[in-house]
Scaffold this active site. Structure first.
Site, PDB file in Angstrom:
ATOM      1  N   LEU A  75       0.844  -1.185   0.000  1.00  0.00           N
ATOM      2  CA  LEU A  75       0.000   0.000   0.000  1.00  0.00           C
ATOM      3  C   LEU A  75       0.884   1.241   0.000  1.00  0.00           C
ATOM      4  O   LEU A  75       2.036   1.187   0.388  1.00  0.00           O
ATOM      5  CB  LEU A  75      -0.912  -0.008   1.229  1.00  0.00           C
ATOM      6  N   CYS A  79       4.156   6.962  -4.800  1.00  0.00           N
ATOM      7  CA  CYS A  79       4.982   7.958  -4.115  1.00  0.00           C
ATOM      8  C   CYS A  79       6.219   7.347  -3.463  1.00  0.00           C
ATOM      9  O   CYS A  79       7.339   7.761  -3.753  1.00  0.00           O
ATOM     10  CB  CYS A  79       4.153   8.721  -3.091  1.00  0.00           C
ATOM     11  N   CYS A  84       7.467  10.546  -5.592  1.00  0.00           N
ATOM     12  CA  CYS A  84       7.873  11.681  -4.750  1.00  0.00           C
ATOM     13  C   CYS A  84       9.008  11.363  -3.794  1.00  0.00           C
ATOM     14  O   CYS A  84       9.850  12.231  -3.517  1.00  0.00           O
ATOM     15  CB  CYS A  84       6.672  12.237  -3.987  1.00  0.00           C
ATOM     16  N   HIS A 134       7.095   0.903   2.391  1.00  0.00           N
ATOM     17  CA  HIS A 134       6.017   0.003   1.981  1.00  0.00           C
ATOM     18  C   HIS A 134       5.606  -0.898   3.148  1.00  0.00           C
ATOM     19  O   HIS A 134       4.413  -1.081   3.426  1.00  0.00           O
ATOM     20  CB  HIS A 134       6.480  -0.907   0.831  1.00  0.00           C
ATOM     21  N   PHE A 496      14.598  32.576  16.470  1.00  0.00           N
ATOM     22  CA  PHE A 496      15.687  33.416  15.965  1.00  0.00           C
ATOM     23  C   PHE A 496      16.169  32.869  14.628  1.00  0.00           C
ATOM     24  O   PHE A 496      16.357  31.668  14.461  1.00  0.00           O
ATOM     25  CB  PHE A 496      16.836  33.436  16.977  1.00  0.00           C
TER      26      PHE A 496
END
Length: 518
Positions: A75, A79, A84, A134, A496
């Site tokens: 599943l 990506c 990605c 995965h 900062f």
């Protein structure tokens, strides 16, 4: 392989996934179906990528019974497998290599001048590491989210209520099409040659270290992200762009800064280029690219061509079987509840077109689940923050300065570095991972811009080139959509040298009754 009553650790899942990827027919379908649950399925999600998995998880959490069917043994979809996740890895490498090359031979940095580093080693590293995500998603989905699924089994739609997979027919009161998208093909002679790659094929089939010159076709996110990585490895990179590179960055000044730094690193960008042919050698491998440009015919010797011309939704099966309505680009047309033109059939993620982004996949999957379970929902992706990688991270939201001035009569701009002839020689902005640049290469320390409507004092656009800011944009965007003003932004507590600097800039000007640019 039936796993419903068994327990697999993440390591055991990784082993099974690797075995299934290597021997899919031998392993066969992977079942996690609760035979004791006599309820019919509320929905079958065809595809277990981000849209399908999140949609099924949401439905299960609501008390529904979803089923995911996916052709892969895992599943999470493309990506983590070839999209990605590798481009984030390559972009990390590009940023690290730019820093090393910028300070080559100085301080503790090795001298990489004139040296090419391996692309294949990074690809091989990714291939070895990608099974872990995965495995986590399979484990999480089964043991923690209680999602039923059939993996390693392509789905075949029979009608609006039935799907066949692994020789069985599964029925539900709704179908959710979550088949994703694939790289758009390169319609050019020679596109089939060895050494011609997309984002998917480079991690699946790269078997040879690319030579010293790489041609990148395209000027969008994927083309730029991979092109900058290739460039950072020390190769000559020629980007052939039909229109305008980085056109998705609405602010011209931000776009210009990013492109200038790319060119400074040696990326050659040829706009108005039309690919004529890729010529191969005797072994069937790319050897030369021919393009027509505004200055004439261009020939580039190369054994490696990367093309990124967008993505095409995988809608063919749904069109042929169900007759769902699609637009001119093949994206399935849906309403605000993710319903297609066929009653009981929904579509989500990349399948419904742009933006083809992870946030839309996950969110649309969840909204489709809510719709099926009876909630009155409305969802269309709009006014989202965005980002891409060059050698830097580039993040943005809202209007660019040009569009803002066309819409508003009193636009105020706060930005760093200052808009003076020597502004780029000032080591600000400086934040995460840019401090060495700020000290020794000030013009490389980043760029940022905050765009305001001076009358209402509202923030209407924000842009950042550098590092460490993109995570802030998803929260900043929510505030902007709620009407964030310069006064409210200035009241926030900043860290900062915060990478965005927006809070500091806002505080410097928030005291003015009549705002002026800076």
């Amino acid at each position: 392989m039936t796993l419903r009553r068994g327990f697999l650790t993440i390591s055991q899942w990784a082993e099974k996934i690797e075995n299934a990827l290597a021997h899919p027919q031998t392993v066969g379908p992977i079942y996690n179906i609760d035979a004791r649950d006599g309820r019919p399925f509320d929905a079958i999600f065809i595809g277990g990528g981000a849209a399908g998995r999140f949609g099924a998880a949401y439905m299960r959490a609501m008390g529904g019974r979803p089923l995911i069917i996916d052709r892969w043994p895992f599943l999470g979809g493309s990506c983590p497998h070839n999209a990605c996740v590798p481009h984030h890895l390559f972009s990390d490498c590009a940023a690290e290599l730019m820093l090393t090359r910028s300070f080559a031979g100085e301080l503790w940095f090795p001298d990489l001048r004139g040296k090419i580093v391996s692309i294949k080693e990074v690809v091989d590293l990714f291939r070895k590491g990608r099974t872990g995500p995965h495995a986590v998603m399979n484990y999480q989905s089964k043991e923690q989210l209680d999602i039923e699924f059939v993996l390693n089994a392509p789905a075949r739609i029979l009608d609006a209520e039935a799907v066949e997979a692994a020789g069985e027919i599964f029925r539900a009161r709704a179908l959710v099409l979550a088949c994703g998208a694939a790289a758009a093909p390169l319609d050019t002679p020679g596109a089939h040659l060895l050494g011609v790659h997309t984002y998917a094929s480079i991690v699946e089939t790269l078997d040879k270290e690319p030579g010293p010159t790489i041609v990148v076709i395209g000027g969008g996110k994927t083309a730029v992200e991979y092109g900058c990585f290739f460039n950072a490895t020390g190769r000559r990179v020629v980007m052939l762009v039909r229109n305008r590179p980085l056109d998705m960055i609405a602010d011209g000044e931000t776009r210009g800064y990013a492109l200038d730094r790319m060119r400074e690193q040696g990326v050659e960008i040829v706009e108005g280029a039309h690919i004529v042919e890729i010529i191969g050698d005797a072994e069937g491998r790319a050897a030369r690219v021919i393009a027509e440009t505004s200055t004439g015919r261009l020939e580039i010797e190369t054994d490696f061509v990367f093309h990124a011309l967008g993505e095409r939704p995988r809608s063919d099966m749904a069109v042929e079987t169900l007759g769902v309505e699609v637009d001119a680009k093949g994206a399935i047309v849906v309403d605000d509840a993710l319903r297609t033109s066929i009653p009981g059939v929904y579509a989500v993620g990349d399948l419904i077109g742009a933006p083809m982004e992870m946030f839309k996949a996950r969110k649309s999957g969840a909204f489709a689940a809510r719709s099926i379970m009876g909630e009155a929902v409305k969802y269309r992706a709009a006014d989202w923050p965005d980002f891409l990688h060059t050698h830097y991270e580039v993040s943005w939201l809202g209007l660019g300065e040009e569009a803002a001035r066309a819409r508003y009569s009193n636009v105020v701009v706060l930005k760093l570095p200052p808009d003076t002839p020597d502004g780029l020689n000032v080591g600000l902005p400086a934040g995460d991972r840019t401090m060495l640049y700020a000290m020794a290469r000030p013009h490389m320390s980043g760029f940022q811009k905050l765009i305001l409507d001076g009358d209402t004092r509202r923030v209407i656009g924000a842009y950042h080139v550098g590092y460490g800011a993109k995570d802030a944009f998803q929260y900043l965007n929510a505030l902007v959509k709620r009407g964030l003003t310069i006064d409210e932004l200035g009241d926030l507590d900043e860290l900062f040298l915060n990478p965005t600097y927006f809070i500091q800039l806002a505080r410097l000007r928030a005291g003015q009754r009549k705002l002026t640019s800076m």
